[in-house]
Design an enzyme around this catalytic site. Structure first.
Site, PDB file in Angstrom:
ATOM      1  N   GLU A 437       0.886  -1.174   0.000  1.00 41.74           N
ATOM      2  CA  GLU A 437       0.000   0.000   0.000  1.00 41.74           C
ATOM      3  C   GLU A 437       0.913   1.210   0.000  1.00 41.74           C
ATOM      4  O   GLU A 437       1.571   1.500   1.003  1.00 41.74           O
ATOM      5  CB  GLU A 437      -0.867   0.010   1.248  1.00 41.74           C
ATOM      6  CG  GLU A 437      -1.829  -1.145   1.285  1.00 41.74           C
ATOM      7  CD  GLU A 437      -2.747  -1.100   2.487  1.00 41.74           C
ATOM      8  OE1 GLU A 437      -2.950  -0.007   3.056  1.00 41.74           O
ATOM      9  OE2 GLU A 437      -3.240  -2.158   2.859  1.00 41.74           O
ATOM     10  N   CYS A 471      -2.146   9.153   2.696  1.00 46.36           N
ATOM     11  CA  CYS A 471      -1.835   8.656   1.351  1.00 46.36           C
ATOM     12  C   CYS A 471      -2.904   9.113   0.374  1.00 46.36           C
ATOM     13  O   CYS A 471      -2.635   9.302  -0.798  1.00 46.36           O
ATOM     14  CB  CYS A 471      -1.737   7.143   1.363  1.00 46.36           C
ATOM     15  SG  CYS A 471      -3.142   6.361   2.148  1.00 46.36           S
TER      16      CYS A 471
END
Ligand code: NDP
Length: 664
Positions: A437, A471
């Site tokens: 990720e 993110c």
């Protein structure tokens, strides 16, 4: 086996202690050692050594090959460091226990756990007792007889001459020890020649502890012992041994323990939120929100994982006597290397489903969220999850690299694209399962049909929540030409009103950056943009105060050549660009190497869906941004990652399927 005099034991204990607790002032000069030996806190007995005593003890330690003299390049002062961990082959916990025993004599496991706290955090009393047992197996320590009326028996070290007799006498050891020091000192010369220069080795500093600092003030919160490479291997071995029994437990048993963990976490919400705010600077209200929200995610996992991994009968494609079935088995040992920005979401997003599916987990929190990671695992152990089934690896990137090189079965990594690639490369030869990720550069498109004020509020929230350190934070905004000027005014009003400051204050909107190094990235991106013609409408520079602070910043007249519109920013800086129509907006949103998310703000859902359906992203948002949901798959495309977390797909990431062909 070595045998130390009581002075040697004290000097060695001090070297061991200072190497961990004040690594910046280590190795130690003789003067520093004298002070350390004679300290009135954390010592038993209290002594009054002079230079000759300390020099003599150092000679003895060198003869026994547990200490060395070092001279830093260009410096005349000779310093001393120990090499006891190499000489006696000690892991970090073993080193800690032995060091505290050397400094304070016989102690109970409870005393040792508490007194070792500044060196190394033991997860539980069991963990500490296990360490004592390992030291006993090597004959370095021994358990003393329990005294009448005492609940716990004490442990002593066997590497000090006559220690047993001294401890047996108990009561007034301090006075006796002090007297013996005084007589011995008189006999020995204090004017020994220093060792000749060739024996002095270069100053090599071993990373042994991690300093956790408050990014809002730069103050040291505490130092934590780092898990070294050998200790990583041992932890992996222990996890390997324990995992089959964990997997063999019924799902209900595992779920009951995870539920107990969730309840304890809920009870400790405030304390946990404060730990996170202190070590990474997230405003306290946002830390509380994260802990509370993660409880629902744990609940969802506990309720759903059992059904997802239950054996399944399959309807065969062709009729026949063979029965077909699928079962799900844990992957085995999962290494979870985590980012710091959402330590509960990211950490537990992997650890909880991995445990529920029967895996053992080695969890390496980011060095910027170490205390949060340690707390999470501590709560898990207190909830009854076996200590070997979930273990913490403490340290910076080097600890992460050691974990990735160990005998693991899966690595679940959350972090930047660069580190993610390095991790994937280092496990590729071993065919270890990888889930990545990674970073993002999410864009938002604001259509001409929006309510400008509400859209400005929502987009600013997506860009500046958690100081933009997400993110999936909005880092680029494309605004339809027809409303561009009005939107910019409204946006600047919102951002200009943000309260930047003390993250402990409930009214703070934007706190410090978690990592001081990111300030350089923000400076460079703003500088590059301005040099290429951008205008700063708000903020634009560091805030001059201790810690890592940057003003919430809005840039206009930006274009795709600027690094602020291409590279991950990960801070409170956003660029606003004018676009003519939906097509230009869509192409701009997709004009990035990342592919985590994209947002469209519009009054019309079909218009938004039309644009979003064509974007190369894992997450599509209409009138929303920077959001994840445990029921939806979380994934990134291109440089944003590989694999899926959360949802049923995320659960399956932690199991291996077995196909059964069962003939009659
Ligand atoms: P980093 O890539 O710097 O670090 C991630 C983790 O990897 C940390 O625990 C780090 O340790 C560790 N690490 C560093 N070097 C190595 C190595 N050689 N081998 C193994 N592990 C290593 O990222 P950050 O922690 O700064 O996190 C920010 C990044 O994470 C951003 O790019 C962000 O977009 C991304 N992110 C992605 C998410 C997603 O869901 N896609 C969610 C959250 C963040 P240490 O920190 O101790 O040095």
């Amino acid at each position: 086996m070595i045998e130390l005099s009581s002075e040697e034991a004290r000097v060695l204990g001090c070297l061991m202690e200072k190497a961990v607790t004040t690594p910046d002032n280590y190795p130690l000069s003789v003067n520093a050692l004298i002070n350390a030996c004679n300290q009135s806190t954390n010592r038993d007995p209290i002594v009054a050594y002079d230079e000759a005593t300390v020099e003599r003890a150092l000679d003895g330690l060198r003869e026994k090959r547990v200490s060395r003299r070092v001279r830093a390049t260009g410096q005349r002062v000779v310093k001393h460091r120990h090499v006891v961990d190499e000489a006696l082959q000690l892991s970090v916990p073993e080193y800690t226990v032995l060091g505290v025993l050397l400094l304070r004599g016989a102690q109970t496991p409870g005393e040792l756990k508490q007194r070792a706290e500044r060196w190394h955090t033991f997860r539980s009393l069991d963990d500490l007792e296990e360490t004592l047992q390992r030291l006993a197996d090597k004959d370095y320590v021994r358990q003393l007889e329990r005294r009448p009326g005492q609940k716990e028996s004490r442990w002593m070290t066997l590497i000090v001459t006559g220690a047993e007799a001294a401890f047996a006498a108990a009561g007034a050891p301090s006075v006796a020890a002090r007297a013996s020091v005084a007589t011995e000192v008189d006999g020995e010369g204090s004017n020994r020649d220093p060792m000749p220069a060739p024996a002095v080795e270069p100053d090599t500093r071993v990373e042994r502890s991690l300093e956790v600092r408050n990014p809002a003030t730069d103050e040291l919160i505490r130092s934590v012992a780092v898990t070294d490479e050998r200790e990583v291997e041992r932890k992996v071995e222990r996890a390997r041994r324990a995992q089959p029994a964990w997997a063999a437990r019924s799902y209900d048993e595992r779920a009951t323990l995870l539920r107990a963990f969730r309840d304890l976490l809920e009870a400790e919400t405030e304390e946990c939120a404060q730990i996170t705010t202190r070590e990474m600077g997230k405003p306290i209200v946002q830390s509380r929100n994260e802990v509370r929200a993660v409880l629902d995610r744990v609940d969802w996992n506990v309720e759903h994982v059992g059904a997802v991994i239950a054996p399944r009968a399959v309807a065969a494609a062709a009729p026949g006597p063979v029965e077909e079935r699928v079962t799900y088995e844990p992957v085995g040992l999962v290494a979870h290397i985590s980012a710091w920005n959402y330590p509960y979401f990211v950490g537990l997003g992997a650890v909880v489903p991995a445990l529920l599916t029967g895996n053992a987990v080695l969890y390496k929190p980011s060095e910027h969220a170490t205390l949060t990671g340690l707390r999470i695992v501590d709560i898990m152990h207190r909830a009854g999850i076996p200590v070997d089934i979930v273990q913490t690896i403490v340290g910076s990137g080097a600890a992460g690299a050691a974990l990735v090189s160990a005998e693991i079965d899966m690595v679940c990594f959350t972090g930047s694209y660069e580190t993610g690639r390095r991790v994937a490369r280092s496990v590729a030869d071993r065919l270890v399962r990888v889930q990545l990720e990674l970073g993002g550069k999410d864009g938002a498109y604001v259509c001409d049909d929006v309510d400008v004020d509400s859209a400005a509020l929502a987009v600013a929230e997506g860009a500046f929540y958690n100081g933009g350190q997400s993110c999936s934070a909005i880092e680029r905004v494309y605004v339809h030409d027809a409303i561009f000027d009005r939107f910019v005014d409204a946006f600047v009003d919102v951002v200009g009103a943000y309260r930047t400051g003390d993250p402990d204050d409930e009214h703070t909107d934007v706190g410090p950056l978690a990592r001081a190094a990111q300030l350089d990235v923000l400076d460079a991106q703003v500088g590059d943009a301005v040099a290429k013609g951008a205008r700063v409408l708000c903020g634009g520079k560091r805030i001059d105060r201790p810690g890592a602070w940057f003003e919430p910043t809005v840039l206009v007249d930006v274009d795709p050549s600027m690094s602020v519109m291409r590279d991950e920013t990960f801070g409170p800086v956003v660029g606003l660009q004018r676009v003519r129509d939906d097509t230009e907006a869509r192409l701009s949103l997709d004009d990035t190497e990342f592919g985590l998310g994209g947002s469209v703000f519009s009054a019309e859902r079909t218009r938004a869906e039309r644009i979003l359906s064509r974007l190369e992203v894992g997450n599509a948002y209409w009138n929303r941004s920077d959001r994840s949901s445990v029921t939806l798959p979380w994934s990134g495309r291109r440089h944003s990652g590989m694999g899926v977390s959360m949802s049923e797909s995320g659960i399956r990431a932690f199991v291996r399927e077995k196909a059964w062909h069962l003939g009659p």
